[in-house]
Design a protein around this motif. Structure first.
Motif, short mmCIF file in Angstrom:
data_model
loop_
_atom_site.label_atom_id
_atom_site.label_comp_id
_atom_site.label_asym_id
_atom_site.label_seq_id
_atom_site.Cartn_x
_atom_site.Cartn_y
_atom_site.Cartn_z
N SER A 239 0.81 -1.22 0.00
CA SER A 239 0.00 0.00 0.00
C SER A 239 0.84 1.27 0.00
N LYS A 240 2.16 1.14 0.21
CA LYS A 240 3.06 2.31 0.18
C LYS A 240 3.67 2.52 -1.20
N HIS A 256 -1.38 3.21 -5.44
CA HIS A 256 -2.78 3.31 -5.87
C HIS A 256 -3.60 2.44 -4.93
N ASN A 257 -4.03 3.03 -3.86
CA ASN A 257 -4.75 2.30 -2.83
C ASN A 257 -6.24 2.23 -3.14
N VAL A 258 -6.87 1.16 -2.71
CA VAL A 258 -8.30 0.97 -2.92
C VAL A 258 -8.94 0.54 -1.61
N GLY A 259 -10.23 0.76 -1.52
CA GLY A 259 -10.94 0.41 -0.29
C GLY A 259 -11.48 -1.01 -0.30
N ASN A 260 -11.80 -1.52 -1.48
CA ASN A 260 -12.44 -2.82 -1.58
C ASN A 260 -11.39 -3.90 -1.82
N ARG A 299 -5.79 -5.85 -9.07
CA ARG A 299 -5.77 -7.29 -8.76
C ARG A 299 -6.38 -7.59 -7.39
N ILE A 300 -6.11 -6.78 -6.39
CA ILE A 300 -6.54 -7.11 -5.03
C ILE A 300 -8.04 -6.89 -4.81
N GLN A 301 -8.73 -6.40 -5.85
CA GLN A 301 -10.18 -6.24 -5.75
C GLN A 301 -10.94 -7.47 -6.24
N TYR A 302 -10.20 -8.50 -6.68
CA TYR A 302 -10.81 -9.74 -7.17
C TYR A 302 -10.24 -10.92 -6.39
N LEU A 303 -11.02 -11.99 -6.31
CA LEU A 303 -10.55 -13.16 -5.60
C LEU A 303 -9.39 -13.83 -6.33
#
Length: 317
Positions: A239-240, A256-260, A299-303
């Motif tokens: 996240s950094k 590029h941080n995301v909440g979901n 990528r981290i927004q999908y399983l």
């Protein structure tokens, strides 16, 4: 007969630069199995039932999938077993446009990673399969020579020293052309001396912060180790964001941080694919690093990486 067919494909691909593989990925193609549990850790005697299950190519084959979604022509070289897991793995890759004809099937089991996602993080329970025994004899030199770039995943380098010899030889063959070589160091929990030597043989090396500390102590140690080399080191910071080390300079790449966040598994593999795609499309290392962060954040927004959409538009933003 299979080797004859492979060599025919190689010769066909050598006819023009347009027919070359953009990216040949070597080692650490695994089958990921995803579970989600209420909480971690799971202790002896616990009964924990996942509310989902999903299968997907993982490890370096996450990089292969994401690179393909970014529009690259991708092939994979690795050893896989003669078990049903390898059937699933190869089918997933082939159905998503990744060339699998160079994957060598041998007696035994394919490497498996059981990815257990719980509140606050994840855990892995895996099996190191036949891929850890990859040797240079499993890799035809012509396959290397028909690639625009080579990516080596060094995961197994932490568990067996012999595979590092194969990686060094691949880098040597590639540099005869010259073809740029990218390396992800992997966990680096053993064999640090040989991994550091391997780093010196590539053009770009990827690692996360923990791996950097195991190998070099801190960022100062990394800068010192890279001194005098034209190679680029990319340290992924989650996240950094990330940092680039090149010619004794340290540059930060935008996060590029995301909440979901569904899971952070495979974010680094997705970053690798996007960075390489950026370089191949003529982006600077800094812009490629920023692209890597953007794709990792997606990528981290999908399983699983299979669920990612087509990403070719990311290369023109």
């Amino acid at each position: 007969m299979r080797l004859v067919r492979e060599l025919a494909l190689v010769r066909g691909n050598m006819r023009s630069n347009e027919d070359k593989f953009d990216l040949v990925i070597i080692s650490d193609c695994v089958l990921d199995i995803y579970y989600r549990v209420r909480e971690l850790p799971i202790r002896a005697g616990d009964v924990s039932v996942s509310d989902i299950i999903a299968l997907s190519p993982g490890g370096a084959c996450t990089t292969a999938l994401v690179a393909r979604k970014l529009g690259l022509k991708v092939a994979v070289i690795d050893r896989v077993g003669d078990d049903p897991f390898s059937d699933i793995l190869i089918n997933y890759l082939s159905n998503n446009g990744v060339y699998t004809g160079f994957m060598k099937r041998v007696h035994g089991f394919t490497t498996i990673s059981n990815n257990i996602i719980g509140t606050g993080g994840h855990a892995f329970v895996g099996y190191l399969g036949v891929g850890k025994d990859l040797t240079i004899s499993d890799i035809n030199e012509n396959i290397i020579r028909v690639s625009r770039t080579i990516f080596i995943n060094g995961f197994y380098a932490a568990f067996t020293r012999n595979i590092i010899n194969a990686f060094v030889e691949v880098a040597r063959i590639a540099h005869e052309r010259p073809i740029p070589v990218f390396l992800d160091t992997g966990p680096s929990i053993n064999n640090e001396d040989l991994i550091i030597d391997l780093i010196k043989s590539v053009n770009t090396v990827f690692m996360n912060e923990e791996e950097m500390r195991r190998l070099f102590g801190d960022i100062t140690g990394l800068v010192s180790a890279m001194h005098g080399s034209d190679a680029i080191a990319v340290v992924k910071l989650g996240s950094k964001g990330a940092v680039l080390v090149h010619n004794d300079l340290i540059r930060h790449c935008q996060a590029h941080n995301v909440g979901n966040v569904v899971t952070t598994i495979g974010a680094g593999d997705a970053f690798n694919a996007a960075y390489i795609a950026g370089i191949l499309r003529g982006l600077s290392p800094e812009d490629s690093c920023n692209l890597g962060n953007r794709v990792a954040a997606l990528r981290i927004q999908y399983l699983t990486p299979l669920e990612l959409p087509n990403l070719e538009n990311y290369l023109i933003k």
